[in-house]
Design a protein around this motif. Structure first.
Motif, PDB file in Angstrom:
ATOM      1  N   SER A  64       3.299   7.734 -10.551  1.00  0.00           N
ATOM      2  CA  SER A  64       2.882   7.158 -11.832  1.00  0.00           C
ATOM      3  C   SER A  64       2.845   5.642 -11.682  1.00  0.00           C
ATOM      4  N   GLN A  65       2.390   4.956 -12.722  1.00  0.00           N
ATOM      5  CA  GLN A  65       2.369   3.506 -12.707  1.00  0.00           C
ATOM      6  C   GLN A  65       3.795   2.950 -12.679  1.00  0.00           C
ATOM      7  N   LEU A  66       3.949   1.758 -12.117  1.00  0.00           N
ATOM      8  CA  LEU A  66       5.271   1.121 -12.114  1.00  0.00           C
ATOM      9  C   LEU A  66       5.736   0.921 -13.554  1.00  0.00           C
ATOM     10  N   HIS A  67       7.042   0.971 -13.720  1.00  0.00           N
ATOM     11  CA  HIS A  67       7.637   0.847 -15.053  1.00  0.00           C
ATOM     12  C   HIS A  67       8.582  -0.347 -15.051  1.00  0.00           C
ATOM     13  N   GLU A  68       8.399  -1.248 -16.005  1.00  0.00           N
ATOM     14  CA  GLU A  68       9.237  -2.439 -16.091  1.00  0.00           C
ATOM     15  C   GLU A  68      10.074  -2.399 -17.363  1.00  0.00           C
ATOM     16  N   GLN A  69      11.332  -2.807 -17.236  1.00  0.00           N
ATOM     17  CA  GLN A  69      12.202  -2.875 -18.407  1.00  0.00           C
ATOM     18  C   GLN A  69      13.311  -3.892 -18.169  1.00  0.00           C
ATOM     19  N   LYS A  70      13.825  -4.433 -19.249  1.00  0.00           N
ATOM     20  CA  LYS A  70      14.953  -5.355 -19.161  1.00  0.00           C
ATOM     21  C   LYS A  70      16.233  -4.581 -19.421  1.00  0.00           C
ATOM     22  N   ARG A 102      14.048  -4.837 -14.313  1.00  0.00           N
ATOM     23  CA  ARG A 102      13.961  -3.760 -13.330  1.00  0.00           C
ATOM     24  C   ARG A 102      12.556  -3.167 -13.328  1.00  0.00           C
ATOM     25  N   THR A 103      11.991  -3.112 -12.123  1.00  0.00           N
ATOM     26  CA  THR A 103      10.685  -2.483 -11.925  1.00  0.00           C
ATOM     27  C   THR A 103      10.892  -1.238 -11.088  1.00  0.00           C
ATOM     28  N   THR A 104      10.433  -0.091 -11.569  1.00  0.00           N
ATOM     29  CA  THR A 104      10.680   1.162 -10.862  1.00  0.00           C
ATOM     30  C   THR A 104       9.386   1.909 -10.552  1.00  0.00           C
ATOM     31  N   SER A 137       0.815  -1.219   0.000  1.00  0.00           N
ATOM     32  CA  SER A 137       0.000   0.000   0.000  1.00  0.00           C
ATOM     33  C   SER A 137       0.848   1.268   0.000  1.00  0.00           C
ATOM     34  N   MET A 138       2.034   1.219   0.631  1.00  0.00           N
ATOM     35  CA  MET A 138       2.858   2.428   0.695  1.00  0.00           C
ATOM     36  C   MET A 138       3.332   2.856  -0.692  1.00  0.00           C
ATOM     37  N   LEU A 139       3.717   1.887  -1.523  1.00  0.00           N
ATOM     38  CA  LEU A 139       4.163   2.225  -2.878  1.00  0.00           C
ATOM     39  C   LEU A 139       3.000   2.796  -3.684  1.00  0.00           C
ATOM     40  N   LYS A 140       1.826   2.219  -3.501  1.00  0.00           N
ATOM     41  CA  LYS A 140       0.655   2.738  -4.210  1.00  0.00           C
ATOM     42  C   LYS A 140       0.297   4.145  -3.743  1.00  0.00           C
TER      43      LYS A 140
END
Length: 513
Positions: free
Chosen positions: A29-35, A134-136, A21-24
């Motif tokens: 913005s929405q979480l961002h995923e990338q390799k 990586r999820t940011t 809940s703290m991250l939300k």
């Protein structure tokens, strides 16, 4: 200057992290995923690593980015907090661009000199690599701080070797570093996080040449004469915490006796520092309780280590037939191993992680700095030199007072002298850099000699208590335990003259002023 907090997480807990809940609540913005794929470079003889630097090239999407980092953290092993120099620039492809590195570090003479060394040239080679998802999240905290929270899941590869990467990084974009710890503590209430003391680069180099965990003694502590009492205290406390944290791997993973001993020494030094500064700096009750808890978890293992690794072997070497003591020795070793499991469990626990995070945060932004004092300036703003002189004078006089009529003292009275000597030694070592080496070193040596003699006296007393405890559990060892207890009692009497000589020699040496 990069400021980030690194924590380890288990792969199963990553789902709970993403739903937390703290991250939300704080995400902008929405979480961002990338390799991302990183390749770490060095010279064939690892010149960069030996110079305290790490060079990588990252492929993120279609962009190549080279990063040069210092591996020397400005705050030492400070509760997972990394504060270090970092330079970043785009490059055309998967190879380092040395010319651009020159431009990045031009104002930093040390790093420019390193890159211009003949050992560097164009001899960079790929050493190891990582492949990571990586999820940011970009977080905006109530105080206005901006923090990048990044979850790294993947592998580090060196030839045919692979190790998993499961970690969280909280990178400060703007604001107060203490708030990184607030985020970590909030997450740690629900998720089993551990402090990370190794960067990905550190782990890669460790795969190249695996090294056993080496016990770490107290690092050199340098105080400046223009420091305030507050600044000196923070340096001393960080130095103690660094010794504690640096010995975690040996205690948690290897049950190493010397690592546990040095971790316990660091904890004792920390407790001693709080006592020395108690009139100007108040330790929160909850932190004192955690220090007491950790001391208890480590203390049992250390006491049985001394009996199994020092006291009993000394006796066995001095008797013509040690067969009667072999069964006792095995029983003592088994008990020591059991106590090491207790210590390892404590250091691996969420409680230990929370303690280190809390005390590190407290040192970064202490509550005492916000409490008004009647004195002007307040005691914590006073010059450390005057404070050290007064403190050492009082401590030296107190020790001499404790040691009056040393020859006729009881066991309990000499125990108080030993404790006073230990406190005085720690205090003198803390402030050593403020005084002339010629004045301070003879005093430390005399204190050390006295403490060693009195330490043997204490070891014998502790051994007697442990042996009586063991006898109640294993009555079959009564005969061998009785022999050892009698031996120790007679040996203490024989060593009495050595203790008296050490005391007399100590009284002839002046404390530094």
């Amino acid at each position: 200057m990069e400021v980030e907090l690194k924590l380890q997480i288990t792969a199963p807990d990553t789902r709970a992290l993403k739903r937390h809940s703290m991250l939300k609540q704080y995400a902008t913005s929405q979480l961002h995923e990338q390799k991302i794929s990183d390749t770490y470079f060095d010279t064939p003889d690892f010149f960069l690593q030996r110079s305290g630097a790490c060079l990588r090239i990252r492929l993120s999407g279609r962009k190549w980015i080279q990063t040069l980092k210092s591996t020397e953290r400005t705050n030492g092993n400070n509760g997972g907090l990394y504060c270090r120099d970092e330079w970043e620039s785009p490059v055309e492809g998967p190879s380092p661009d040395v010319a651009r590195l020159y431009d990045l570090v031009r104002e930093k003479r040390k790093w420019l000199k390193m890159l211009q060394s003949p050992k560097v040239g164009n001899s960079f080679l790929p050493i190891f690599s990582t492949n990571i998802k990586r999820t940011t999240w970009i977080l905006c905290l109530p105080q206005g701080d901006r923090v990048e929270c990044a979850l790294y899941l993947g592998t580090l590869t060196l030839e045919s070797k692979q190790i998993p990467i499961n970690e969280i990084e909280f990178k400060l974009k703007s604001g107060d570093p203490t708030h990184l710890f607030d985020i970590a503590l909030a997450l740690q209430r629900d998720i089993a996080l551990k402090i990370s003391t190794l960067s990905k680069g550190d782990r890669g180099y460790a795969l190249i040449a695996p090294q056993p965990y080496v016990p770490v003694k107290a690092m050199r502590l340098i105080l400046r004469r223009n420091m305030t009492v507050e600044q000196a205290f923070q340096e001393i406390a960080r130095n103690c915490l660094e010794q504690i944290q640096s010995n975690v791997p040996g205690v948690a993973l290897q049950y190493d006796q010397e690592s546990l001993h040095q971790m316990r020494v660091g904890l004792r030094r920390l407790r001693s520092a709080f006592r020395l500064f108690k009139n100007v700096i108040a330790l929160p009750v909850e932190l004192q309780q955690e220090i007491d808890w950790l001391s208890k978890q480590l203390g049992g293992a250390r006491d049985w280590d001394v009996l199994s690794g020092s006291t009993l072997p000394m006796i066995m070497q001095s008797v013509s037939d040690d067969t009667q003591l072999s069964e006792l020795n095995l029983a003592v070793l088994a008990r020591a191993k059991k106590e090491h499991k207790t210590a390892s469990t404590a250091v691996n626990s969420a409680r230990y992680t929370r303690f280190i995070l809390c005390i590190t945060r407290w040192l970064l932004r202490p509550e005492w700095a916000e409490v008004p004092h009647q004195c002007n300036p307040s005691p914590i703003e006073m010059d450390v030199m005057d404070f050290a002189r007064k403190l050492l004078a009082r401590g030296g006089q107190r020790l001499l007072k404790h040691g009056r009529k040393f020859d006729a003292m009881s066991t309990n009275e000499r125990h108080h002298v030993r404790i006073a000597a230990k406190k005085m030694r720690y205090a003198t070592e803390y402030f050593k850099s403020l005084f002339s080496e010629k004045k301070v070193q003879p005093y430390i040596e005399a204190l050390t000699n006295l403490q060693n003699e009195l330490g043997w006296f204490n070891d014998a007393a502790v051994a007697d208590c442990l042996l009586r405890e063991l006898q109640s559990i294993k009555p079959s060892l009564r005969k061998s335990i009785g022999f050892v207890r009698e031996y120790l009692a007679s040996n203490v009497i024989c060593n009495n003259s050595n203790m008296c000589k050490s005391w007399k020699k100590f009284t002839t040496v002046n404390y530094p002023n």
